[in-house]
Design an enzyme around this catalytic site. Structure first.
Site, PDB file in Angstrom:
ATOM      1  N   HIS A  75       0.837  -1.200   0.000  1.00 46.76           N
ATOM      2  CA  HIS A  75       0.000   0.000   0.000  1.00 46.76           C
ATOM      3  C   HIS A  75       0.866   1.243   0.000  1.00 46.76           C
ATOM      4  O   HIS A  75       1.942   1.268   0.582  1.00 46.76           O
ATOM      5  CB  HIS A  75      -0.956   0.018   1.200  1.00 46.76           C
ATOM      6  CG  HIS A  75      -0.304  -0.172   2.527  1.00 46.76           C
ATOM      7  ND1 HIS A  75       0.092  -1.400   2.992  1.00 46.76           N
ATOM      8  CD2 HIS A  75       0.022   0.719   3.500  1.00 46.76           C
ATOM      9  CE1 HIS A  75       0.629  -1.261   4.196  1.00 46.76           C
ATOM     10  NE2 HIS A  75       0.613   0.015   4.520  1.00 46.76           N
TER      11      HIS A  75
ATOM     12  N   HIS B  12       0.570   5.296   1.053  1.00 42.99           N
ATOM     13  CA  HIS B  12      -0.177   6.305   1.798  1.00 42.99           C
ATOM     14  C   HIS B  12      -0.123   7.610   1.012  1.00 42.99           C
ATOM     15  O   HIS B  12       0.967   8.070   0.653  1.00 42.99           O
ATOM     16  CB  HIS B  12       0.469   6.580   3.158  1.00 42.99           C
ATOM     17  CG  HIS B  12       0.573   5.396   4.072  1.00 42.99           C
ATOM     18  ND1 HIS B  12      -0.220   5.254   5.186  1.00 42.99           N
ATOM     19  CD2 HIS B  12       1.375   4.296   4.059  1.00 42.99           C
ATOM     20  CE1 HIS B  12       0.098   4.135   5.826  1.00 42.99           C
ATOM     21  NE2 HIS B  12       1.070   3.532   5.166  1.00 42.99           N
TER      22      HIS B  12
HETATM   23  P1  AMP Z   1       1.798   0.503   7.453  1.00 46.04           P
HETATM   24  O1  AMP Z   1       1.739  -0.996   7.205  1.00 46.04           O
HETATM   25  O2  AMP Z   1       2.789   0.868   8.506  1.00 46.04           O
HETATM   26  O3  AMP Z   1       2.004   1.283   6.197  1.00 46.04           O
HETATM   27  O4  AMP Z   1       0.440   0.959   8.088  1.00 46.04           O
HETATM   28  C1  AMP Z   1      -0.803   0.380   7.840  1.00 46.04           C
HETATM   29  C2  AMP Z   1      -1.840   1.467   7.794  1.00 46.04           C
HETATM   30  O5  AMP Z   1      -3.098   0.843   7.718  1.00 46.04           O
HETATM   31  C3  AMP Z   1      -1.884   2.391   9.015  1.00 46.04           C
HETATM   32  O6  AMP Z   1      -1.785   3.743   8.568  1.00 46.04           O
HETATM   33  C4  AMP Z   1      -3.234   2.112   9.634  1.00 46.04           C
HETATM   34  O7  AMP Z   1      -3.822   3.263  10.203  1.00 46.04           O
HETATM   35  C5  AMP Z   1      -4.021   1.592   8.465  1.00 46.04           C
HETATM   36  N1  AMP Z   1      -5.126   0.716   8.802  1.00 46.04           N
HETATM   37  C6  AMP Z   1      -5.112  -0.346   9.636  1.00 46.04           C
HETATM   38  N2  AMP Z   1      -6.309  -0.965   9.650  1.00 46.04           N
HETATM   39  C7  AMP Z   1      -7.104  -0.274   8.792  1.00 46.04           C
HETATM   40  C8  AMP Z   1      -8.465  -0.421   8.373  1.00 46.04           C
HETATM   41  N3  AMP Z   1      -9.255  -1.402   8.829  1.00 46.04           N
HETATM   42  N4  AMP Z   1      -8.958   0.470   7.484  1.00 46.04           N
HETATM   43  C9  AMP Z   1      -8.172   1.473   7.010  1.00 46.04           C
HETATM   44  N5  AMP Z   1      -6.890   1.649   7.365  1.00 46.04           N
HETATM   45  C10 AMP Z   1      -6.350   0.794   8.254  1.00 46.04           C
END
Ligand code: AMP
Length: 143
Positions: A107, A109
């Site tokens: 993903h 951001h």
């Molecule tokens: P990272 O793997 O460090 O890039 O972070 C994962 C991202 O997913 C974080 O910014 C979380 O806030 C986000 N996140 C986790 N669970 C959910 C969810 N159910 N819906 C939307 N975003 C999520």
């Protein structure tokens, strides 16, 4: 040095969102990618863009997965500048635990930025109505 990715976990949170097993605030999708609101946003309007096909992160992604995701990242970023009122865009992308990755489906951001703003604290749930309102504004900007 070589990279040996852990196997992809089909029950990661984003795989569940793609299957419709978990809810999300979708802002965009096409044949290859899906974009939805981060529920712990670092700025209002924080969007996540993922490929619809499985890969753990940028390191095991195919060139086609990366190309598709980046095209959607650019499309949403431009809409944020042109129709949503952002002054700039910050992209974040994390790989493996030491790189800050917490969910193991690739993903990016997208953080819409405004002059002089600062990032919100990490791991802090936003008000659901606020997230829904930002999602609506981004969908409108995307036309
Ligand atoms: P990272 O793997 O460090 O890039 O972070 C994962 C991202 O997913 C974080 O910014 C979380 O806030 C986000 N996140 C986790 N669970 C959910 C969810 N159910 N819906 C939307 N975003 C999520």
């Amino acid at each position: 040095m070589s990279y040996a990715p852990e196997s992809y976990d089909p029950d990661n949170i984003f795989a569940k969102i793609l299957r419709g097993d978990l809810p999300c605030h979708k802002v965009f999708e096409d044949d290859d990618t899906f974009a939805f609101m981060d529920i712990m946003p670092r700025t209002p309007g924080h969007v996540l863009v993922i490929p619809k096909t499985p890969c753990r992160n940028m390191l095991d992604a195919s060139p086609a997965q990366i190309a598709a995701v980046m095209a959607t990242v650019q499309k949403i970023s431009l809409a944020m500048l042109e129709g949503y009122g952002a002054d700039g865009i910050t992209l974040q992308q994390f790989n493996e635990p030491a790189g800050g990755q917490e969910v193991y489906h690739l993903h990016f951001h997208i953080l819409p930025r405004h002059e002089g703003d600062t990032l919100l604290p990490p791991r802090t749930m936003a008000d659901a109505d606020d997230v829904a309102a930002e999602a609506e504004k981004i969908r409108a900007a995307l036309g």
